[in-house]
Write a protein that holds these residues in place. Structure first.
Motif, PDB file in Angstrom:
ATOM      1  N   ASP A 558      -4.506 -56.356 -16.269  1.00  0.00           N
ATOM      2  CA  ASP A 558      -5.445 -55.632 -17.124  1.00  0.00           C
ATOM      3  C   ASP A 558      -6.779 -56.374 -17.139  1.00  0.00           C
ATOM      4  N   VAL A 559      -7.838 -55.615 -17.305  1.00  0.00           N
ATOM      5  CA  VAL A 559      -9.187 -56.167 -17.336  1.00  0.00           C
ATOM      6  C   VAL A 559     -10.000 -55.364 -18.335  1.00  0.00           C
ATOM      7  N   ASP A 560     -10.843 -56.038 -19.090  1.00  0.00           N
ATOM      8  CA  ASP A 560     -11.778 -55.345 -19.970  1.00  0.00           C
ATOM      9  C   ASP A 560     -13.131 -56.034 -19.883  1.00  0.00           C
ATOM     10  N   PHE A 561     -14.182 -55.290 -20.194  1.00  0.00           N
ATOM     11  CA  PHE A 561     -15.529 -55.829 -20.038  1.00  0.00           C
ATOM     12  C   PHE A 561     -16.471 -55.210 -21.062  1.00  0.00           C
ATOM     13  N   THR A 562     -17.549 -55.900 -21.317  1.00  0.00           N
ATOM     14  CA  THR A 562     -18.665 -55.401 -22.109  1.00  0.00           C
ATOM     15  C   THR A 562     -19.943 -55.813 -21.387  1.00  0.00           C
ATOM     16  N   ALA A 563     -20.851 -54.859 -21.153  1.00  0.00           N
ATOM     17  CA  ALA A 563     -22.083 -55.140 -20.423  1.00  0.00           C
ATOM     18  C   ALA A 563     -23.269 -54.582 -21.189  1.00  0.00           C
ATOM     19  N   LEU A 564     -24.284 -55.405 -21.379  1.00  0.00           N
ATOM     20  CA  LEU A 564     -25.533 -54.970 -21.989  1.00  0.00           C
ATOM     21  C   LEU A 564     -26.496 -54.651 -20.861  1.00  0.00           C
ATOM     22  N   LEU A 565     -26.721 -53.356 -20.643  1.00  0.00           N
ATOM     23  CA  LEU A 565     -27.517 -52.886 -19.520  1.00  0.00           C
ATOM     24  C   LEU A 565     -29.005 -52.913 -19.861  1.00  0.00           C
ATOM     25  N   PRO A 566     -29.859 -52.702 -18.847  1.00  0.00           N
ATOM     26  CA  PRO A 566     -31.292 -52.561 -19.142  1.00  0.00           C
ATOM     27  C   PRO A 566     -31.527 -51.445 -20.161  1.00  0.00           C
ATOM     28  N   ASN A 567     -32.564 -51.572 -20.933  1.00  0.00           N
ATOM     29  CA  ASN A 567     -32.885 -50.633 -22.019  1.00  0.00           C
ATOM     30  C   ASN A 567     -31.857 -50.688 -23.141  1.00  0.00           C
ATOM     31  N   GLU A 568     -31.067 -51.789 -23.170  1.00  0.00           N
ATOM     32  CA  GLU A 568     -30.139 -52.074 -24.263  1.00  0.00           C
ATOM     33  C   GLU A 568     -29.009 -51.057 -24.413  1.00  0.00           C
ATOM     34  N   TRP A 569     -28.663 -50.355 -23.336  1.00  0.00           N
ATOM     35  CA  TRP A 569     -27.426 -49.575 -23.352  1.00  0.00           C
ATOM     36  C   TRP A 569     -26.240 -50.531 -23.267  1.00  0.00           C
ATOM     37  N   GLU A 570     -25.191 -50.267 -24.034  1.00  0.00           N
ATOM     38  CA  GLU A 570     -23.975 -51.068 -23.970  1.00  0.00           C
ATOM     39  C   GLU A 570     -22.886 -50.263 -23.267  1.00  0.00           C
ATOM     40  N   GLY A 607     -16.730 -46.518 -21.999  1.00  0.00           N
ATOM     41  CA  GLY A 607     -17.578 -46.060 -23.096  1.00  0.00           C
ATOM     42  C   GLY A 607     -19.017 -46.489 -22.925  1.00  0.00           C
ATOM     43  N   LEU A 608     -19.891 -45.788 -23.627  1.00  0.00           N
ATOM     44  CA  LEU A 608     -21.324 -46.046 -23.551  1.00  0.00           C
ATOM     45  C   LEU A 608     -21.925 -45.859 -24.931  1.00  0.00           C
ATOM     46  N   SER A 609     -22.817 -46.783 -25.312  1.00  0.00           N
ATOM     47  CA  SER A 609     -23.416 -46.718 -26.637  1.00  0.00           C
ATOM     48  C   SER A 609     -24.803 -47.345 -26.600  1.00  0.00           C
ATOM     49  N   LYS A 610     -25.697 -46.859 -27.479  1.00  0.00           N
ATOM     50  CA  LYS A 610     -27.026 -47.452 -27.600  1.00  0.00           C
ATOM     51  C   LYS A 610     -27.568 -47.185 -28.996  1.00  0.00           C
ATOM     52  N   ALA A 611     -28.207 -48.201 -29.564  1.00  0.00           N
ATOM     53  CA  ALA A 611     -28.851 -48.058 -30.868  1.00  0.00           C
ATOM     54  C   ALA A 611     -30.335 -47.788 -30.667  1.00  0.00           C
ATOM     55  N   TYR A 612     -30.795 -46.590 -31.065  1.00  0.00           N
ATOM     56  CA  TYR A 612     -32.213 -46.223 -30.994  1.00  0.00           C
ATOM     57  C   TYR A 612     -32.873 -46.538 -32.333  1.00  0.00           C
ATOM     58  N   GLN A 613     -33.913 -47.346 -32.315  1.00  0.00           N
ATOM     59  CA  GLN A 613     -34.655 -47.663 -33.530  1.00  0.00           C
ATOM     60  C   GLN A 613     -35.707 -46.584 -33.738  1.00  0.00           C
ATOM     61  N   ASP A 615     -37.434 -45.844 -36.607  1.00  0.00           N
ATOM     62  CA  ASP A 615     -38.542 -46.532 -37.264  1.00  0.00           C
ATOM     63  C   ASP A 615     -37.983 -47.822 -37.834  1.00  0.00           C
ATOM     64  N   ARG A 616     -38.707 -48.483 -38.703  1.00  0.00           N
ATOM     65  CA  ARG A 616     -38.272 -49.786 -39.173  1.00  0.00           C
ATOM     66  C   ARG A 616     -36.927 -49.728 -39.892  1.00  0.00           C
ATOM     67  N   ASP A 617     -36.608 -48.614 -40.540  1.00  0.00           N
ATOM     68  CA  ASP A 617     -35.410 -48.531 -41.370  1.00  0.00           C
ATOM     69  C   ASP A 617     -34.341 -47.588 -40.835  1.00  0.00           C
ATOM     70  N   LEU A 618     -34.621 -46.803 -39.809  1.00  0.00           N
ATOM     71  CA  LEU A 618     -33.664 -45.808 -39.320  1.00  0.00           C
ATOM     72  C   LEU A 618     -33.209 -46.143 -37.909  1.00  0.00           C
ATOM     73  N   THR A 619     -31.896 -46.083 -37.715  1.00  0.00           N
ATOM     74  CA  THR A 619     -31.309 -46.330 -36.399  1.00  0.00           C
ATOM     75  C   THR A 619     -30.362 -45.183 -36.067  1.00  0.00           C
ATOM     76  N   LEU A 620     -30.459 -44.658 -34.851  1.00  0.00           N
ATOM     77  CA  LEU A 620     -29.580 -43.590 -34.370  1.00  0.00           C
ATOM     78  C   LEU A 620     -28.756 -44.138 -33.217  1.00  0.00           C
ATOM     79  N   THR A 621     -27.421 -44.052 -33.343  1.00  0.00           N
ATOM     80  CA  THR A 621     -26.533 -44.642 -32.336  1.00  0.00           C
ATOM     81  C   THR A 621     -25.556 -43.604 -31.810  1.00  0.00           C
ATOM     82  N   PRO A 622     -25.767 -43.119 -30.575  1.00  0.00           N
ATOM     83  CA  PRO A 622     -24.748 -42.264 -29.951  1.00  0.00           C
ATOM     84  C   PRO A 622     -23.690 -43.129 -29.260  1.00  0.00           C
ATOM     85  N   ARG A 623     -22.452 -42.643 -29.249  1.00  0.00           N
ATOM     86  CA  ARG A 623     -21.350 -43.382 -28.629  1.00  0.00           C
ATOM     87  C   ARG A 623     -20.406 -42.380 -27.972  1.00  0.00           C
TER      88      ARG A 623
END
Length: 706
Positions: A558-570, A607-613, A615-623
């Protein structure tokens, strides 16, 4: 992490481990055990609405009426039965899944691995959170957590949750929501530190649930189910619910633990005392789960489990930081279970929900009844040590010696007592006992190949004690088989089943690359299991029994991984492969070479996820998360038509968070509406009992932190 009973960095642990932090749990929307276990390579989770739970790791399977193969440890206390594990998860700090034998560390029921859960500890100020969720099928969920200081030396953590759902399926005849469920759970933890050297923790939890029960479909070759013609067993044939008997289930649990730790110059002393009681009753229509009231052989069924567990662990540990670290301890456990099963005639669709024998003039006369009292006493000593041979090479040694005494007494009335009938002895003599002894060692080498690359190798022995079926089971089944033309050699059930042992080897590595933007964990394993315990159900006699496979061989990786891609996609994911084979089966050598039952060939998650900022107080994260499960067989015979084909499940979540105070999340599970059976129990080659998995679900969650 703490899964080895010592604080260690994940990179230094010589086992394949998946760790979910509080942040991971929130981002993934984890609410139930299946939510996190479904994403771990080579791990499968099976449940039904009657409270049965099985966790399988690397092909080592758990079965009904037998102890689990995976230890579940909550706040340092192992659960004796996984029936108490399948609850809502809330106010959780961390979850660790350790794959491979952990018997040397956790002892009984850890042959395949361990799941270690830590609930949230309070901070220095009063704070908490409230959550509410709503979904299709009339689903609603609410939870609350609150914690903080009561004084300079005393802190508290209070948490509670409720959940209710109608479930996705409706009985075509009665309108019953067959997988309906309602549950509530409360938990109180107190943390007392009278001085800098003493830490006293107390936990009290209670759980109550009710809902549908035995919500299965029966496939009987040649017998139609509703409007569906069943010509042969077919794992892909989705059947309607057409029983004319409504099922039910009820659970009550009380759980408490006292954890005391004292620091000394040499290290620490720790005492963990726990008490747990778990009562469950469920019932419903009998096989084949169709509208057959009044016909010959039409039955209703009911099962009751009353469990009580007391355990005590003493542990002494060295101080951290030296080149040699060690830990040793003593474990004591007493587990009592009263187990009842009752089959009654289905004269008019009546389901009596009171335990006991019902006479011939009742609405549902009893035709089969067992009342078994099981007692288990476990005594164990254990120790482990970590020796830093060099700055980059360490050796870990662990061992545990268990003595487990098991006793069974059959207390059913003489007219139904299988023991009395089989052996022509008085009921007072219907008892038996056996003592099992085992030493479980584990040896590990850990090599720090570079700053962020660790290699490891280990050997471990897994162990699960044997036990008893209801006394007289074999004689009753042999007699029934003779009447049906089944030879005695084809009946594998004995009144006592053997212990299960395993030898497992693993090689693995853990690495972080590209400035720690890529993390990879991988392991290769080879496990040989002797006496692999299996479930066999005989509905006409109301007997749920355990048999054994002489030897099962399991190979894989078994193998598992986590990668932080360019533009901060996980990007995250994993893949597991298990080749499970029955290598020896004395009762019927023709089964040798068959696929080991319960062993999923492949598991994969991406899986794929990214946190979109925003504004200063709001974050939108699709997963988005896609899981793929390979084929699986369910019995030693690999009964034709019961192999489940591979399935693919798609889950998604969209979270809007503001000011680190609140979140709103839209979620969906099984978005492609894959239809499949979560479990199949083949019977007699022409009948299977199947449990349908959830279809597409979706909803919205609200969370507020204060």
């Amino acid at each position: 992490m703490t899964g080895t009973k010592r604080d260690q960095a994940l990179q230094d642990v010589p086992s394949s481990v998946n760790v979910l932090t509080e942040t991971d749990i929130a981002e993934a929307g984890i609410k139930r055990p299946r939510d996190f276990l479904a994403t771990v390579p080579n791990v499968t989770f099976i449940e039904d609405n009657a409270g049965e739970v099985y966790v399988n790791i690397r092909g080592q399977t758990a079965v009904r009426n037998s102890d689990p193969n995976v230890a579940v440890v909550i706040d340092g206390v192992p659960l004796v039965t996984l029936k108490a594990f399948n609850q809502d998860l809330f106010d959780i700090q961390q979850i660790e899944v350790l794959k491979g034998p952990q018997s040397a560390v956790y002892g009984r029921n850890a042959a395949a691995g361990a799941i270690v859960i830590a609930t949230k500890r309070p901070g220095d100020i009063v704070e908490g959170q409230m959550s509410a969720g709503f979904g299709n099928f009339g689903t609603s969920r609410m939870s609350m957590g609150l914690g903080g200081p009561l004084s300079d030396s005393l802190k508290f953590a209070l948490a509670g949750s409720t959940r209710e759902t109608d479930g996705p399926f409706t009985n075509d005849l009665t309108g019953e929501k067959v997988q309906r469920a309602q549950s509530s759970l409360g938990r109180l933890r107190l943390f007392y530190t009278p001085d800098d050297l003493t830490d006293i923790n107390f936990r009290l939890a209670a759980h109550d649930s009710n809902g549908g029960g035995t919500a299965y479909n029966g496939q009987f070759a040649g017998v139609p189910v509703g409007d569906v013609e069943v010509t042969a067993l077919d794992a892909d044939l989705m059947l309607p619910f057409v029983s004319n008997v409504e099922g039910f289930s009820e659970e009550e649990m009380l759980d408490s633990a006292l954890d005391i730790e004292r620091q000394f110059d040499f290290g620490s002393l720790r005492s963990i005392t726990s008490y747990n009681s778990f009562d469950q009753t469920f019932g419903g229509d009998g096989v084949p789960y169709i509208a057959d009231s009044g016909s010959a052989g039409a039955l209703v069924q009911m099962y009751t489990y009353q469990d009580e567990v007391v355990s005590q662990e003493f542990r002494i540990s060295s101080a951290t930081g030296g080149r040699v670290q060690w830990m040793a301890g003593l474990y004591l456990m007493q587990f009592d279970r009263d187990q009842f099963s009752e089959l009654s005639q289905d004269l008019d669709g009546t389901m009596l929900q009171t335990r006991g024998v019902d006479g011939p003039d009742s609405a549902a006369p009893t035709v089969s009844y067992t009342a078994s009292e099981f007692q288990t006493r476990n005594y164990a000593v254990f120790a482990n040590t970590q020796i830093d041979l060099t700055d980059s090479l360490s050796l870990e040694l662990a061992g545990r010696y268990d003595i487990e005494k098991r006793e069974v007494t059959e207390k059913a009335p003489d007219v139904f007592n299988l023991c009395v009938q089989a052996f022509s002895i008085p009921r007072s003599a219907c008892n038996d006992s056996e003592t099992f002894r085992n030493f479980s060692p584990k040896v590990s080498l850990v090599y720090l190949a570079a700053e962020n690359i660790t290699l490891y190798a280990n050997y471990g022995k897994g162990y699960k004690s044997g036990g008893f079926n209801p006394l007289g089971s074999r004689a009753a089944l042999v007699a029934a088989g003779a009447g049906a033309g089944v030879p005695e050699s084809d009946i594998y059930v004995q009144d006592q089943f053997d212990e299960e042992t395993s030898d497992s080897f693993e090689l693995g590595f853990k690495g972080k690359f590209f400035d720690k933007r890529l993390s990879i964990n991988a392991g290769v394993f080879h496990t040989v299991v002797e006496g692999a315990q299996q479930f066999e159900f005989f509905p006409s006699a109301g007997l749920q029994t355990v048999t054994s496979i002489d030897e099962v061989e399991l190979r894989g990786f078994d193998v598992d991984f986590t990668a932080l891609l360019p533009n901060e996609w996980e990007l995250f994911g994993g893949f597991g492969y298990t080749d499970g084979e029955i290598s020896e089966f004395g009762p019927n050598p023709a089964f040798e070479g068959n696929v080991a039952p319960g062993s999923v060939k492949t598991t994969a998650t991406l899986g794929l996820s990214k946190a979109y900022q925003l504004d200063r107080d709001l974050t939108l994260t699709p997963r988005l998360e896609v899981s793929r499960y390979g084929s699986i067989w369910w019995d030693v015979a690999n009964t034709e038509g019961t192999e489940r084909d591979p399935i693919t499940l798609v889950d998604a979540r969209l979270t809007l968070a503001g000011e680190e105070r609140w979140e709103i999340a839209l979620w969906g599970k099984n978005l492609t509406d894959e239809e499949y059976y979560q479990e199949i129990v083949p019977l007699l080659g022409v009948l299977s009992v199947n449990y349908r998995a959830p279809t597409r679900s979706y909803g919205i969650d609200f969370t507020y932190h204060f």
